[in-house]
Scaffold this motif. Structure first.
Motif, PDB file in Angstrom:
ATOM      1  N   GLU A 190      17.164 -26.119  60.762  1.00 17.97           N
ATOM      2  CA  GLU A 190      16.945 -25.746  59.363  1.00 17.97           C
ATOM      3  C   GLU A 190      16.791 -26.986  58.476  1.00 17.97           C
ATOM      4  N   GLU A 233      13.613 -33.313  45.390  1.00 23.14           N
ATOM      5  CA  GLU A 233      13.757 -31.901  45.766  1.00 23.14           C
ATOM      6  C   GLU A 233      14.363 -31.773  47.169  1.00 23.14           C
ATOM      7  N   LYS A 269      16.206 -34.000  48.792  1.00 20.24           N
ATOM      8  CA  LYS A 269      17.604 -34.436  48.775  1.00 20.24           C
ATOM      9  C   LYS A 269      18.509 -33.339  48.212  1.00 20.24           C
ATOM     10  N   SER A 270      18.074 -32.697  47.149  1.00 19.60           N
ATOM     11  CA  SER A 270      18.858 -31.608  46.557  1.00 19.60           C
ATOM     12  C   SER A 270      19.038 -30.451  47.535  1.00 19.60           C
ATOM     13  N   ALA A 271      17.985 -30.142  48.270  1.00 19.86           N
ATOM     14  CA  ALA A 271      18.053 -29.047  49.246  1.00 19.86           C
ATOM     15  C   ALA A 271      19.030 -29.393  50.380  1.00 19.86           C
ATOM     16  N   GLN A 285      21.585 -31.437  50.161  1.00 20.71           N
ATOM     17  CA  GLN A 285      22.943 -31.483  49.615  1.00 20.71           C
ATOM     18  C   GLN A 285      23.621 -30.114  49.604  1.00 20.71           C
ATOM     19  N   LYS A 286      22.834 -29.057  49.633  1.00 19.92           N
ATOM     20  CA  LYS A 286      23.410 -27.709  49.698  1.00 19.92           C
ATOM     21  C   LYS A 286      24.139 -27.479  51.028  1.00 19.92           C
ATOM     22  N   PHE A 287      23.820 -28.301  52.024  1.00 16.85           N
ATOM     23  CA  PHE A 287      24.429 -28.181  53.352  1.00 16.85           C
ATOM     24  C   PHE A 287      25.517 -29.233  53.580  1.00 16.85           C
ATOM     25  N   LYS A 288      25.910 -29.957  52.530  1.00 18.89           N
ATOM     26  CA  LYS A 288      26.783 -31.118  52.688  1.00 18.89           C
ATOM     27  C   LYS A 288      28.120 -30.825  53.364  1.00 18.89           C
ATOM     28  N   ASP A 289      28.539 -29.574  53.369  1.00 15.30           N
ATOM     29  CA  ASP A 289      29.794 -29.229  54.032  1.00 15.30           C
ATOM     30  C   ASP A 289      29.662 -29.163  55.550  1.00 15.30           C
ATOM     31  N   GLN A 290      28.447 -29.095  56.030  1.00  8.99           N
ATOM     32  CA  GLN A 290      28.209 -29.121  57.475  1.00  8.99           C
ATOM     33  C   GLN A 290      28.288 -30.566  57.948  1.00  8.99           C
ATOM     34  N   ALA A 320      24.990 -32.436  58.375  1.00 10.00           N
ATOM     35  CA  ALA A 320      24.208 -32.714  57.168  1.00 10.00           C
ATOM     36  C   ALA A 320      24.488 -34.113  56.637  1.00 10.00           C
TER      37      ALA A 320
END
Length: 109
Positions: free
Chosen positions: A24, A42, A44-46, A48-53, A56
């Motif tokens: 993904e 854009e 990088k922002s997308a 960062q939504k997965f940063k807890d994985q 990521a």
């Protein structure tokens, strides 16, 4: 015949093109190198939504390095990692780390 050992490392091979990748995230970061500044933001922002994985973080670290050193850094770093992997002078732990980093960098292309 190749059999996977220790995660995605293959028996008899020092290179595995899948270790450390998240399909993904690969789709999101594909084309990062060479993209416009707006598109990079854009992407990088997308990511960062997965940063807890856990995985990521590798993608975010690679993006940060590209921001710091420029798009050319990706190819130079991939070449450096390939040379270290092929040297046969690195531990299995380092080999896994280098393969993971190399694969994430390839995703940015």
């Amino acid at each position: 015949y190749q059999r996977r050992v220790h995660g995605n490392r293959k028996l008899g091979s020092s290179v595995d093109e899948e270790v450390g990748l998240v399909p993904e995230l690969d789709k999101i970061v594909s084309g990062y190198v060479g993209a416009s500044a707006e598109k990079k933001s854009e992407i990088k922002s997308a990511v960062q939504k997965f940063k807890d994985q856990t995985q990521a973080k590798a993608y975010l670290n690679a993006i940060a390095k590209v921001e710091e050193k420029g798009d050319d850094w990706v190819q130079k770093e991939r070449t450096r990692l390939f040379n270290m992997i092929d040297s046969g002078k690195v531990s299995n732990k380092a080999l896994d780390k280098f393969n993971q980093k190399r694969n994430v960098l390839s995703s940015l292309l």
